[in-house]
Enzyme design. Structure first.
Site, PDB file in Angstrom:
ATOM      1  N   LYS B  73      19.648 -36.599 -13.671  1.00 61.10           N
ATOM      2  CA  LYS B  73      20.100 -37.704 -13.467  1.00 61.10           C
ATOM      3  C   LYS B  73      21.037 -38.283 -14.610  1.00 61.10           C
ATOM      4  CE  LYS B  73      18.901 -42.383 -11.893  1.00 61.10           C
ATOM      5  NZ  LYS B  73      17.743 -43.611 -11.456  1.00 61.10           N
ATOM      6  N   SER B 148      18.035 -45.574  -7.133  1.00 59.91           N
ATOM      7  CA  SER B 148      19.250 -45.400  -7.702  1.00 59.91           C
ATOM      8  C   SER B 148      19.260 -43.910  -7.983  1.00 59.91           C
ATOM      9  CB  SER B 148      19.372 -45.999  -9.087  1.00 59.91           C
ATOM     10  OG  SER B 148      18.357 -45.584  -9.870  1.00 59.91           O
ATOM     11  N   SER B 172      13.346 -46.276  -7.649  1.00 59.01           N
ATOM     12  CA  SER B 172      14.670 -45.544  -7.574  1.00 59.01           C
ATOM     13  C   SER B 172      14.423 -43.840  -7.462  1.00 59.01           C
ATOM     14  CB  SER B 172      15.347 -45.437  -8.845  1.00 59.01           C
ATOM     15  OG  SER B 172      16.222 -46.797  -8.787  1.00 59.01           O
TER      16      SER B 172
END
Lengths: 474, 483
Positions: B73, B148, B172
């Site tokens: 990420k 996210s 997330s």
């Protein structure tokens, strides 16, 4: 000019003497190339986190103890949020809610002899900011100082004049440098004082409008700044003028304070507990361990020195010189003449050290050799004149003092029979002068003494010779 | 095609020198290229990944993750590889240091393939706040992947690679895992070093593994946990998280909070969770419905705590030391205002403003400190459940993935997407999403399994048991189910 009552509070920041910074392992150092003592944590790079230097907590415990503060056993850090280029994260990690120390005091002695306690509201641990240098329209940032550990010590508003401020700062400096907490070098910025001054007419009146004086470069300037500020505010009140709370700085060149900025009301620092550092819990053992390592402080030294017969002047001089005082502390238990020992340290030895820019620890003067020296001076074997001739040898060689005296042909006739023999001879040879002396001409004894010295080529102990001469003349 | 095989098989092939790491790397980049329109990545690490793969050819295959590509990420710091947090303010930021988790991946000789798309600074629940545009759900390209960690979920669901790292502040990892039909774990707070994870809400943030199956998830967790001296909130607890996988679940006591099964959750999801509960009961687990206090406050508490911390954490992006800086400032005030006005997106700015307000003056006491104290009550309430139960289960989300073009004008809605996942962060507990089926539109439905602190292994035990029992085909392209 009317008389007003000043109310003064002092905030002092001192940089702690640690190897590394408070929240990273960068070196804590002064005077190095700009930004050479930094890493991604000091520079507030994304994703970096603070660690906590345990040395800082230890020094915090010690400082709190020295300043007679109560110690908080469960504490945390807080973030103080504000935008300014001197703080890389745009928040400073500090202790807002749970300062490590609180409710302390230090005692000062005013020139009037009055003793006064300066009360400490709280002392907390925080990180120093970076140093900015303004060059034309540009500002240069040096992050070497960013993250250097600080303690901030805040007094209650209980000081009343420039002298209080001066004595308090001197006392603080003495205590913290003796406690190995900080260098307390104002000129290098490792000790910084901000002073708040306000005036009021009566004790019962509410406190007046406050001016904060920053940028104070020395303790004497702190005193001067306070006095000037009291004068300035008095004039304003006398003219019935009002003024806003403000920050002023002390200007060295004009020897007065000048306006920096008017204080905005309600600075909003949006404090909240620092989530990256868990609560710090101090155990009794941790506190005990830290307190154990506090060296003997000035007041205790002062008392001990005076008790073993060191003069007032010498006591104060020794305490002003940490290294000599530490050296002297090793001798407290020895059966020697301590006044002579202190005279030697502060006299010829200090002169040598200053000239050679050495510390006493860098000389060859071991405790044993120093004791020999003190005793030789004490029993008049070594005169001060002779000492001056051989002081370099004493401090640079490892031979006994006796040997050094022999090497340098220094002999001191201290044998009573021998002295008496010489004196009798001189009295016999100078009947005229003896007669003068007995008739009350004091000059005559000096002449006789001169003859004694001449006879012995200066090797006779002068004090003993004079005593014996007087005796024989009776 | 090797990346559709199990990790054990790949490991054997590598050991027997039948394949090389470069084969896996090339296949991964080919997959990513084929799925380009999913927009799962912000930056690819092509050159460096190929170089690393070649370097590994001479090395001994020393562990099961050796030579395997992984996606990271883009809020996890990678040395020499652009790390943007999906924000304009960092779109030129190339770090000179590694996150601790990245160091651990390198130690295991895994190969970082690229940096995945996400909501800007992880603020959002659909990855649509990304400066680089939203990723698309591999099950239906008109739908969101969630957020996210939407890019990581997307690339795993699409089978580009087998492993990805996400981060979870308020769901997330688990929520996008649920929307895309993959396994995502948010470990216990403190399990994994946060050093190098760009902070959103420090007291809630946690990195975690996102994978196609439970076993892989446990393997990746094995590789990245541990106390880190660079993160004071990390703790030392190392163990083999695969150790309970394959174990029976007879006698396992499981709690279902009534709130999780209330009318806030879509009926199809409720019924799928109920089906799953039936499977558990049929196989010897004991399932009870329980009341847990404070769960309904979780979103409010989260907003206060996360936005307050974020307002402070994001203050460092000021254009002075790194990242985007406004080109022609008139003064320092201008540097701050214009850099941040132009550098941050709308959602990030909204949260910074709300967070600043919440900490302002007396508000800190009224809101932040109060929220921390209720949070503590909620943590206790959840912990109390574990006095009597091994695990807590419920749906991961209230709906399945919605359309990419659904309006974003209600800022509260995005938090409501995470209403079921947020309590886990508030209590610092571990929680995992396991796919348990599909809705009528063939969009994945997920179940959340929550464990007591540091009991991830027990979560994996239940998850792997169900995974095997349900035996779902989780490849959106209909490929073979890998185990």
């Amino acid at each position: 000019m009317s008389n007003y009552i000043p109310t003064i509070g002092v905030e002092v920041h001192v940089e702690l003497k640690t190897k590394t910074k408070i929240f990273s392992n960068s070196t804590n150092g002064y005077g190095k190339m700009a930004n050479s003592l930094t890493n991604v944590i000091d520079l507030g790079y994304p994703g970096t986190l603070p660690t906590l230097n345990e040395e800082v907590i230890n020094l915090g415990i010690k400082a709190a103890t020295i300043l007679n503060c109560r110690i908080r056993k469960v504490m945390h850090f807080d973030r103080k949020n504000y935008f300014y280029p001197d703080i890389s994260k745009n928040y400073q990690i500090t202790q807002n809610e749970t300062p490590i120390g609180y409710d302390g005091y230090v005692e000062i002695t005013k020139s009037s002899g009055e003793k006064k306690k300066i009360y400490i509201e709280e002392m907390h641990i925080e990180e120093d900011t970076c140093k900015s240098a303004h060059r034309g329209t540009k500002t240069l940032l040096d992050f070497n100082r960013a993250g250097v550990p600080l303690i901030e010590i805040v007094t209650k508003p209980c000081l009343s004049d420039g002298e209080d401020v001066k004595l308090y700062l001197e006392k603080l400096k003495e205590l913290l440098s003796y406690g190995n907490i900080s260098d307390c070098k104002i000129e290098e910025g490792s000790m910084r004082a901000d002073v708040n001054v306000s005036l009021r007419k009566e004790e019962t009146d509410p406190l007046g409008v406050k001016a904060e004086i920053k940028n104070i470069g020395s303790i004497s300037n702190a005193k001067l700044g306070v006095e000037k500020e009291i004068e300035r505010q008095t004039k304003l009140y006398d003219k019935k003028e009002t003024f806003k709370p403000q920050t002023r700085r002390f200007d060295d060149k004009i020897g007065d304070t000048v306006l920096m900025r008017i204080k905005e009301t309600g600075n909003d620092y949006r404090y909240f507990p620092e989530p990256d550092i868990p609560f710090v819990v101090l155990t009794d053992e941790m506190i005990e361990e830290a307190v154990k390592t506090i060296p003997m402080l000035p007041d205790e030294r002062r008392e001990k020195y005076l008790n073993i017969g060191v003069s007032d002047i010498n006591t104060n001089k020794l305490i002003q010189n940490r290294s000599l005082s530490d050296y002297f502390n090793e001798l407290l238990e020895e059966k020697i003449n301590h006044q002579i020992a202190s005279n030697l340290l502060l006299g010829d030895i200090s002169a040598y050290l200053n000239k050679e820019e050495k510390d006493i620890k860098e000389t060859t003067l071991t405790k044993e050799r120093f004791i020999e020296l003190v005793n030789l001076v004490d029993n008049n074997t070594l005169t001060s004149k002779n000492l001056k001739e051989i002081i370099n040898h004493i401090l640079e060689e490892t031979k006994s003092i006796k040997e050094i005296m022999e090497d340098n042909n220094i002999e001191n006739i201290t044998d009573d029979t021998e002295i008496r023999k010489v004196i009798k001879k001189i009295i016999e040879e100078n009947e005229e002068s003896v007669k003068d002396y007995k008739e009350g001409h004091d000059r005559a004894i000096k002449f006789l003494m001169g003859q004694v010295m001449k006879e012995t080529k200066g090797k006779i102990n002068p004090k003993m010779a004079m005593d014996t001469l007087k005796e024989e003349l009776e | 095609m090797y990346l559709n095989k199990s990790v054990k098989e790949i490991n054997e092939l590598l050991k027997k020198k039948k394949i090389k790491p470069i084969d896996l790397v090339e296949e991964a980049f080919q997959n990513i290229e084929n799925n380009k329109e999913l927009n799962a990545y912000i930056t690819l690490n092509k050159e460096d990944a190929i170089k690393r793969a070649k370097e590994l050819e001479d090395k001994e295959v020393d562990n099961i993750l050796f030579g395997i590509p992984i996606a990271v990420k883009d809020n996890i710091i990678t040395k020499g590889l652009r790390t943007t947090c999906a924000s304009h303010i960092l779109d030129n930021f190339i770090p000179i240091y590694n996150a601790t988790v990245v160091e651990k991946l390198i130690e295991k000789n895994m190969i970082i393939i690229g940096k995945t798309n996400m909501d800007e600074f992880a603020m959002g629940s659909s990855s649509r706040t990304s400066y680089f545009g939203a990723p698309h759900n591999p099950w239906n390209k008109n739908k969101i992947s969630g957020g996210s960690s939407g890019g990581s979920a997307t690339t795993i669901a699409a089978r580009d690679v087998l492993f990805a790292l996400g981060s979870d502040t308020g769901g997330s990892i688990r929520q996008p895992a649920s929307y895309t039909g993959i396994v995502g774990m948010k470990p216990t707070y403190g399990r994994i070093s946060r050093f190098g994870l760009v902070a959103f809400a420090s007291s809630l943030d946690q990195i975690g593994p996102m994978t196609t199956n439970v076993y892989n998830n446990a393997l990746l967790l094995n590789a990245i946990v541990g106390k880190d001296e660079k993160d004071l909130t990390s703790v030392k607890k190392e163990e083999d998280f695969t150790r309970l996988i394959g174990k029976d679940i007879t006698g396992l006591k499981i709690a279902v909070p009534n709130y999780f099964m209330s009318d806030i959750v879509n009926d199809e999801i409720i019924s799928k969770v109920k089906d799953t509960i039936k499977v558990l009961e049929e196989n010897g687990a004991i399932v009870d419905y329980v009341d847990v206090k404070y769960l309904e406050n979780a979103v409010t508490l989260y907003q206060i705590i996360a936005m307050s911390e974020a307002s402070s954490n994001l203050a460092r992006f000021d254009g002075i030391r790194y990242g985007y800086s406004y080109e022609n400032p008139e003064n320092i005030e201008d540097v701050y205002l214009k850099t941040r006005a132009l550098g941050f997106g709308e959602e990030v700015k909204r949260r910074i403003m709300v967070g600043s307000y919440l900490l302002s003056g007396e508000n800190a006491k009224i809101y932040y400190n109060k929220a921390l104290s209720i949070r503590e009550d909620m943590r206790k309430a959840l912990k109390e459940v574990f006095n009597n139960y091994d695990l807590i289960i419920g749906p991961t989300t209230t709906t399945t993935a919605y359309n990419l073009d659904d309006p974003m004008d209600d800022p509260r809605k995005t938090f409501m997407d995470d209403v079921l996942v947020i309590p886990v962060n508030m209590a610092g507990l571990p929680g995992l999403n396991l796919p348990i089926g599909f809705d009528k539109n063939n969009m994945p439905i997920g179940m959340q399994i929550i464990g007591n602190s540091f009991e991830e292994a027990k979560i994996y035990q239940l998850a792997s048991y169900l995974e095997k029992k349900l035996n779902l085909n989780l490849d959106p392209n209909g490929g073979e189910n890998n185990e």
